[in-house]
Design an enzyme around this catalytic site. Structure first.
Site, mmCIF file in Angstrom:
data_model
loop_
_atom_site.group_PDB
_atom_site.id
_atom_site.type_symbol
_atom_site.label_atom_id
_atom_site.label_comp_id
_atom_site.label_asym_id
_atom_site.label_seq_id
_atom_site.Cartn_x
_atom_site.Cartn_y
_atom_site.Cartn_z
ATOM 1 N N ASN A 281 -25.370 13.098 -0.770
ATOM 2 C CA ASN A 281 -24.046 12.663 -1.222
ATOM 3 C C ASN A 281 -24.007 12.320 -2.705
ATOM 4 O O ASN A 281 -22.947 12.268 -3.307
ATOM 5 C CB ASN A 281 -23.574 11.447 -0.418
ATOM 6 C CG ASN A 281 -23.309 11.812 1.037
ATOM 7 O OD1 ASN A 281 -22.845 12.909 1.336
ATOM 8 N ND2 ASN A 281 -23.613 10.914 1.942
ATOM 9 N N ARG B 138 -18.948 11.327 -4.716
ATOM 10 C CA ARG B 138 -20.084 10.448 -5.023
ATOM 11 C C ARG B 138 -21.114 11.101 -5.963
ATOM 12 O O ARG B 138 -21.998 10.435 -6.475
ATOM 13 C CB ARG B 138 -20.750 10.002 -3.706
ATOM 14 C CG ARG B 138 -19.902 9.018 -2.922
ATOM 15 C CD ARG B 138 -20.367 8.870 -1.477
ATOM 16 N NE ARG B 138 -19.900 9.969 -0.629
ATOM 17 C CZ ARG B 138 -20.110 10.050 0.674
ATOM 18 N NH1 ARG B 138 -20.807 9.118 1.292
ATOM 19 N NH2 ARG B 138 -19.651 11.076 1.372
#
Ligand code: UD1
Ligand code: CA
Length: 462
Positions: A228, A15
């Site tokens: 993330n 991500r």
């Protein structure tokens, strides 16, 4: 009884959408993984730290060096699998193991300590740290039964619509009795949407075998924020920045526009320092009492002495002694050591060189690979010629030397005490004590040159 900490840092960080492995990304110029590992060390709770590495593991190992044990997870088959690969390194099954994700830079020593106390005082077999967040998207949800006891953890993408409304989430921090951890891990499978071995599945399995499972609720939810993507990275960094700046200001460091000032976590700043806008002080830097730093200045891994003024400048891996002024627009690097009461002024670069007290290079100079004494004056445009395209050579300059403007000192060269070098000289020989060195063509004035030339042109035209 041995106490282990396992840090999961093998993931690619899909991500993040970039090259660097996620846990190597820096916040305040320090890699994410270094925060959690330092906090684990500082808690003093563990006998051994095992870091699970995989994707681009050389980068992570470069950051942490030999402070920790590495377990290699060559294929990233999930968080449960990541813990499984630690088994060969775990030689003593009697104590407990704390598991922490490598992407949580805001987890501090107090979270670590309190979780362990909870685990031990309540005699849990497994303790899970949970918290509540407003936007639980992406986190595993805590499923409780009617009596309020933990039943299982369900990952976001596996959760039903109603389960997704649960705001209590799994932080990804656990303490678990070591023997039970590995015997339970043998029972998890990858029959789920991602075909991964989820560490979170140990909860359901331990629940069925009636182990004592408890949760520790973390009030400061932000501390368990998992980074993330690059947006989350910026949020975590902003939080850290504000925290550090606040602590600094409360200890007597003045900051003008603190939102624009970045101070690294390992930086030491003494009282009565003033920091101006757009300034970065990072790495293992120390700023001593009464210094004034910035605006627009970067200082990394450097020691700045008392009452130094450093403006609009870059200082990397260098030392500046007391009452010296640096800048505007100076660049000190690679082990430069500037003595006390010096002046390193506009557009002056100093590399791998040292000076004694009261030396000045006020404008447009380059001092590289040089050892310089006290009371030396570098004129505007004077430089050490330290490089012949292949090798670097040393320049040594004694005390009380006056170097005129636009002087080239071709190294290796020694300029002895109390000498004077005439402006515009290019020297390739040593200068003895007390002498004047002059190495330039003599000036010739051709009188009436312009008029004579004009007269000649007129004759040619007619
Ligand atoms: C995980 C938890 C989730 C929790 C969240 C908290 C699982 C299945 N889910 O989800 O319940 O709410 O953390 O932030 O555990 N890693 C490896 N090897 C792997 C996979 C991951 O080392 O094979 C590492 C990653 O580098 C990362 C950490 O484990 O540091 C967590 O992995 P990540 O993919 O971020 O898990 P989440 O999806 O956030
Ligand atoms: Ca995560």
């Amino acid at each position: 009884m041995r106490k282990y900490a396992i840090v999961l840092a093998a993931g690619k960080g899909t991500r993040m959408k970039t090259e660097l492995p996620k846990c190597a990304y820096p916040l305040l110029k320090k890699p994410m993984i270094a925060y959690i590992v330092e906090n684990i060390q500082n808690s003093g709770q563990f006998d051994e730290i095992i870091v699970v590495v995989g994707h681009k593991r050389e980068i992570i190992q470069d950051i942490l060096g030999d402070k920790v044990t590495y377990a290699v997870q060559s294929e990233q088959l999930g968080t449960g699998h990541a813990v499984m690969v630690c088994e060969p390194h775990v030689t003593d099954l009697d104590g407990f193991t704390m598991i922490l994700p490598g992407d949580m830079p805001l987890v501090d020593t107090s979270v670590i300590e309190k979780t362990i106390i909870e685990h031990q005082d309540r005699r849990h077999d497994l303790t899970i740290v949970t918290t509540k967040v407003e936007e639980p998207e992406g986190y595993g949800r805590i499923i409780r039964n009617e009596s309020g006891y933990l039943d299982s953890i369900i990952e976001h993408h596996e959760a039903s619509m109603s389960q997704r409304t649960i705001s209590e989430i799994n932080t990804g921090i656990y303490v678990v009795n070591t023997k039970l951890l590995f015997s339970t891990l043998n029972k998890i499978d990858n029959h789920n949407l991602k075909n991964e071995y989820y560490l979170t599945d140990i909860v359901g399995i331990m629940q069925q075998s009636k182990e004592v499972i408890g949760t520790y609720f973390l009030r400061e939810a932000y501390k368990s924020m998992g980074v993330n993507d690059l947006y989350a990275l910026s949020i975590a960094e902003a939080k850290l920045r504000l925290d550090i700046n606040k602590q600094m200001m409360l200890k007597g460091v003045a900051m003008i526009n603190p939102e624009t000032i970045t101070i690294g976590q390992n930086v030491v700043i003494e009282e009565n320092v003033i920091i101006h806008p757009n300034t970065y002080i990072t790495g293992n830097s120390v700023i001593r009492k009464g210094a004034s730093i910035g605006p627009n200045t970067e200082i990394h891994d450097s020691i700045i002495g008392e009452k130094v003024v450093c403006r609009h400048s870059l200082v990397y891996n260098s030392i500046v002694d007391e009452s010296t002024t640096v800048g505007p627009f100076a660049h000190l690097r690679d082990g430069a050591h500037i003595g006390p009461h010096n002046r390193i002024g506009n557009f002056v670069e100093v590399k791998k060189s040292s000076t004694q007290e009261n030396t000045k290079a006020s404008h447009l100079a380059y001092i590289g690979d040089a050892t310089v004494g006290k009371n030396v004056n570098f004129g505007c445009g004077s430089i050490t010629v330290n490089y012949d395209g292949k090798n670097k050579y040393q320049t040594t300059i004694g005390d009380d030397v006056f170097i005129g403007c636009n002087v080239n000192l071709i190294a290796p060269i020694h300029v002895d005490d109390n000498s004077l070098i005439a402006a515009g000289s290019t020297l390739n020989k040593n200068v003895p004590k007390g002498s004047l060195a002059i190495a330039r063509a003599y000036q010739v004035n051709k009188e009436n040159y312009i008029k004579d030339k004009k007269d000649q042109e007129e004759i040619n035209e007619n």
